[in-house]
Design an enzyme around this catalytic site. Structure first.
Site, PDB file in Angstrom:
ATOM      1  N   GLU A  17       0.844  -1.175   0.000  1.00 62.06           N
ATOM      2  CA  GLU A  17       0.000   0.000   0.000  1.00 62.06           C
ATOM      3  C   GLU A  17       0.891   1.242   0.000  1.00 62.06           C
ATOM      4  O   GLU A  17       1.243   1.738  -1.050  1.00 62.06           O
ATOM      5  CB  GLU A  17      -0.958  -0.051   1.190  1.00 62.06           C
ATOM      6  CG  GLU A  17      -2.218   0.710   0.921  1.00 62.06           C
ATOM      7  CD  GLU A  17      -3.443   0.196   1.670  1.00 62.06           C
ATOM      8  OE1 GLU A  17      -4.452   0.855   1.556  1.00 62.06           O
ATOM      9  OE2 GLU A  17      -3.399  -0.833   2.361  1.00 62.06           O
ATOM     10  N   GLU A  54      -2.202   0.363  13.476  1.00 65.90           N
ATOM     11  CA  GLU A  54      -3.388   0.708  12.683  1.00 65.90           C
ATOM     12  C   GLU A  54      -4.673   0.411  13.463  1.00 65.90           C
ATOM     13  O   GLU A  54      -5.624   1.177  13.421  1.00 65.90           O
ATOM     14  CB  GLU A  54      -3.367  -0.119  11.392  1.00 65.90           C
ATOM     15  CG  GLU A  54      -4.570   0.065  10.491  1.00 65.90           C
ATOM     16  CD  GLU A  54      -4.398  -0.681   9.163  1.00 65.90           C
ATOM     17  OE1 GLU A  54      -3.625  -1.665   9.135  1.00 65.90           O
ATOM     18  OE2 GLU A  54      -5.022  -0.276   8.174  1.00 65.90           O
TER      19      GLU A  54
HETATM   20  C1  BGC Z   1      -5.462   2.321   4.563  1.00 64.28           C
HETATM   21  C2  BGC Z   1      -6.040   3.341   5.475  1.00 64.28           C
HETATM   22  C3  BGC Z   1      -6.977   4.163   4.659  1.00 64.28           C
HETATM   23  C4  BGC Z   1      -8.092   3.223   4.328  1.00 64.28           C
HETATM   24  C5  BGC Z   1      -9.264   3.830   3.664  1.00 64.28           C
HETATM   25  C6  BGC Z   1      -6.565   1.419   4.180  1.00 64.28           C
HETATM   26  O1  BGC Z   1      -6.199   0.360   3.400  1.00 64.28           O
HETATM   27  O2  BGC Z   1      -4.380   1.675   5.108  1.00 64.28           O
HETATM   28  O3  BGC Z   1      -5.246   3.904   6.389  1.00 64.28           O
HETATM   29  O4  BGC Z   1      -7.380   5.354   5.166  1.00 64.28           O
HETATM   30  O5  BGC Z   1      -7.640   2.094   3.620  1.00 64.28           O
HETATM   31  O6  BGC Z   1     -10.348   3.378   4.251  1.00 64.28           O
END
Ligand code: BGC
Length: 728
Positions: free
Chosen positions: A346, A611
């Site tokens: 990501e 997270e």
């Molecule tokens: C990310 C988040 C992001 C989200 C959106 C994720 O995969 O890691 O931090 O804001 O997607 O909902």
């Protein structure tokens, strides 16, 4: 020299597709032998480049030219080569796929690599000026040659394979790469640099694997020294954490391989990856040609060169560790753009994450230049009707236009103005800010009631229904609350710029009325959740905030003094309480050690912000493999409460950039002291308190040419520059 003619070179590339392998380009040239007055290399790439002149690396920057909306903006860098040039010269440039041509995005997306270019390409001009006024120019063109390099494979997510024994051969002329030059811009962001190194320890783990522990979850890469026979192989894997049994665990990287394979050249060699970075604390040594010694390895921390401006310290070790975790998550996710995470497939500029963290970020480091560059990219990717992408630079197929994510367009420029006091950022971003508000208007019922579209909701809120990532706060309530908040900020920004904002003032009133009609009955929320109360209170959307705050407090108390908020509610949770007389409960949440809480992860040994509140449970089991980063700064937004309320340093929007500010620390009986400092353009502010003999001593430093309003224990005192102390 004017920018427009700086890169007279042509875009060049290899003829064939090298896939993950990295070509090296070279050009040999002779200078006239006259005395050189200046020699400047202007250089950029689609992909990543590393240049050397006569075998010496050019500059200290890494991962250049950085990550921007490449269709419209590609930064070039300039380096002084005067000290490196001789009469006979060779310039070499390695190219990696990087952000432009490499992998970007998780596997379910329709496109997961080569978002900006089908192969990497290079452009450069070397301008040599002699003391007699004459010049020489060396530019990228078909006279350059290329060959496969020692870097057999490189990808930002997947790692690198390097054959030290390989010697480039089979040089071929470069081909012209058809691409415009109008998007080339001088470096805007902070350069990305190696910042510091951490030493390794060998640790023993139950399954007997060889694991190096750097003691800190970080972003960057490993540097090692090795002596092996030519062809001997070194292989390393990276991980952020150990699993419940204490073994190496990297399932949360999803499809990012984060592996190093190094093939020895025969001598004693030092190596680090060139075009890949990892989020890691641990390295598993999968193969190594000699006895493994911890001293042979160091972790190189890499991030944008940001000046550290804030410090926070308290009498609580655990709170200090939380603060350190926040700093490390900021370092780990400020590699040219603000990213969600640095380890899995990501590492994108998620707008929501950037928005919730910016206030904390701007205390910790000077992030003005960093965010201004990113906001220009946001603007570059914004659609003409104002839609804002979910990630900037955008590589996703859809614009979801989620509240709290798209609102980064408004919240971030306003925060930069507050923290640094330069209205240029508002001038530059105003159309983008207004564009977002106008877009929401266009999709809202009667231009006021935003109840359409897709919303990430209170992302990862703990009151989520089973199987969902979204907390249970009504999505339309979140939409409407952010619509109101961002409109109020747009009005303020417009007034700073002396624009007539009456239309948007009226709009704000209508949105607020609509919010009350839809979501408030009998002075309470129709669908109460912690986050719904937090937004209603903090964004000033109800007429009786004290009553709402009482309800929020009761809800938290009924939940065992524990939070349930996700990305949307968490940043304002403690503020909503302490602004309305519940500072005691705010501290209870901050100091809570049981799950879910900030200090829960500290007790679990976290060295960065997770997270998920429940990234790892108290048995060491993982929340999931799917979405479980251990380095995600969003919940680190609590740092702004630590600086701004616990230590009490608050900017004043009437005199932004801390020309005037508020000092309103809030002591708590569970702590012996809190102290924070903030370096501003005027000097360093300090603010804090400590207890002695049953009294509280408040101590402040107010820099020259600034004034402050001290607010302590019901007293308000106007002070000017100097040291001030009060014992109450
Ligand atoms: C990310 C988040 C992001 C989200 C959106 C994720 O995969 O890691 O931090 O804001 O997607 O909902």
């Amino acid at each position: 020299m004017a920018n427009h003619h700086i890169i007279t070179g042509n875009w060049i590339s290899a003829e064939e597709d090298y896939h993950g392998a990295c070509p090296v380009f070279r050009k040999r040239f002779t200078l006239s032998g006259k005395k050189v007055a200046s020699a400047v290399l202007y250089i950029s790439a689609l992909g990543l480049y590393e240049a050397a002149v006569n075998g010496k690396r050019v500059g200290d920057d890494v991962f250049q030219p950085g990550f921007t909306v490449y269709q419209k903006r590609i930064q070039y860098q300039q380096y002084d080569l005067a000290g490196l040039l001789e009469t006979e010269n060779e310039i070499t440039v390695h190219l990696g796929n990087g952000w432009a041509a490499g992998r970007l995005g998780w596997l379910k997306l329709p496109k997961t690599s080569r978002h900006y270019a089908e192969k990497p390409a290079l452009i450069a001009s070397l301008v040599v000026e002699y003391q007699d006024g004459s010049t020489d120019l060396v530019i990228t063109d078909r006279d350059w040659e290329y060959a496969p390099s020692k870097i057999l494979f490189a990808d930002l997510y997947d790692g690198e394979t390097y054959d030290a024994g390989y010697e480039a051969a089979g040089w071929k002329p470069a081909v012209l790469f058809p691409h415009g030059k109008e998007m080339l811009i001088p470096q805007e962001g902070e350069p990305i640099r190696e910042q510091n190194v951490l030493k390794a320890k060998l640790i023993s783990v139950p399954n007997g694997e060889t694991i190096l522990d750097f003691g800190q979850n970080l972003t960057g890469y490993v540097r090692f020294r090795v002596k092996g026979e030519k062809g001997a192989v070194c292989e390393l894997s990276h991980a952020e954490t150990l699993d419940k049994d204490g073994n190496f665990y990297n399932d949360n990287l999803r499809s990012a391989k984060a592996k190093i394979k190094y093939i020895c050249g025969g001598g004693e060699e030092v190596y680090h990856p060139h075009f890949s970075f990892m989020g890691f604390r641990y390295i598993r040594v999968d193969s190594w040609p000699e006895e493994i010694k911890a001293e042979s390895f160091e972790a190189v921390v890499v991030h944008s060169l940001l000046e550290r401006t804030g410090k926070f310290e308290s009498s609580s070790k655990k709170l200090n560790q939380l603060y350190s975790n926040i700093i490390w998550s900021q370092k780990g996710n400020f590699l040219d753009i603000p990213t969600d995470c640095p380890q899995r497939d990501e590492r994108l500029g998620w707008t929501g994450d950037a928005q919730v963290f910016i206030r904390a970020a701007a205390y910790n480091f000077n992030v003005e230049r960093f965010y201004r560059k990113w906001l220009r990219d946001l603007k570059a990717d914004q659609k003409p009707d104002g839609q804002v992408p979910d990630v900037v630079p955008n590589i996703l197929p859809e614009y979801n236009n989620s509240s709290a994510w798209g609102d980064a367009a408004v919240i971030c420029p306003w925060q930069l103005y507050l923290s640094y006091g330069h209205k240029e950022v508002l001038e530059e971003q105003f159309d983008s800010m207004k564009g977002w508000i106008d877009y929401i208007r266009s999709v809202s019922k009667d231009g006021v009631d935003w109840n359409t579209g897709s919303c990430y909701g209170d992302w990862l809120g703990l009151d989520a229904p089973a199987g969902s990532y979204k907390g249970s706060t009504d999505e339309n309530l979140i939409n409407e609350a952010y619509f109101a908040y961002s409109t109020s900020l747009l009005v303020k920004a417009g007034k700073v710029l002396e624009k007539d904002m009456s239309e948007y003032e009226l709009l704000y009133q209508k949105i607020r009325d609509c919010f009350q009609q839809n979501y408030i009955r009998d002075d309470d929320l129709v669908c109460p959740t912690q986050t719904a109360y937090v937004l209603t209170i903090y964004f000033g959307l109800c007429n009786k905030p004290l009553l709402m705050a009482r309800r929020l407090a009761e809800m938290i108390q009924a939940n065992g003094n524990k939070l349930q908020t996700g990305f949307v509610g968490t940043p304002y949770l403690l503020h909503a309480l302490s602004d309305n007389g519940y500072e005691d409960l705010a501290y209870t949440l901050l100091l809570q050690e049981e799950f879910p809480s900030w200090l829960y992860s500290v007790n679990q040994g976290a060295t960065t912000i997770w997270e998920h509140w429940d990234g790892m449970n108290d048995k060491g089991e993982m929340w999931s493999t799917d979405m479980n980063s251990f380095n995600h700064y969003a919940y680190g937004s609590v740092a702004d409460w630590m600086y701004g309320v616990a230590a009490g340093i608050q900017p004043d929007e009437e005199k932004p950039g801390y020309r005037h500010f508020f000092l309103r620390p809030m002591p708590d009986k569970r702590l012996g002291s809190v102290q924070a400092s903030l370096k501003t353009k005027f000097g360093t502010i300090t603010s804090g308190w400590y207890r002695t003999n049953g009294k509280t001593v408040y101590a402040f430093d107010v820099p020259a040419n600034t004034t402050a309003t001290v607010m302590i224990e019901g007293q308000t005192i106007e002070v000017s520059s100097g040291h001030h102390e009060y014992k109450l």
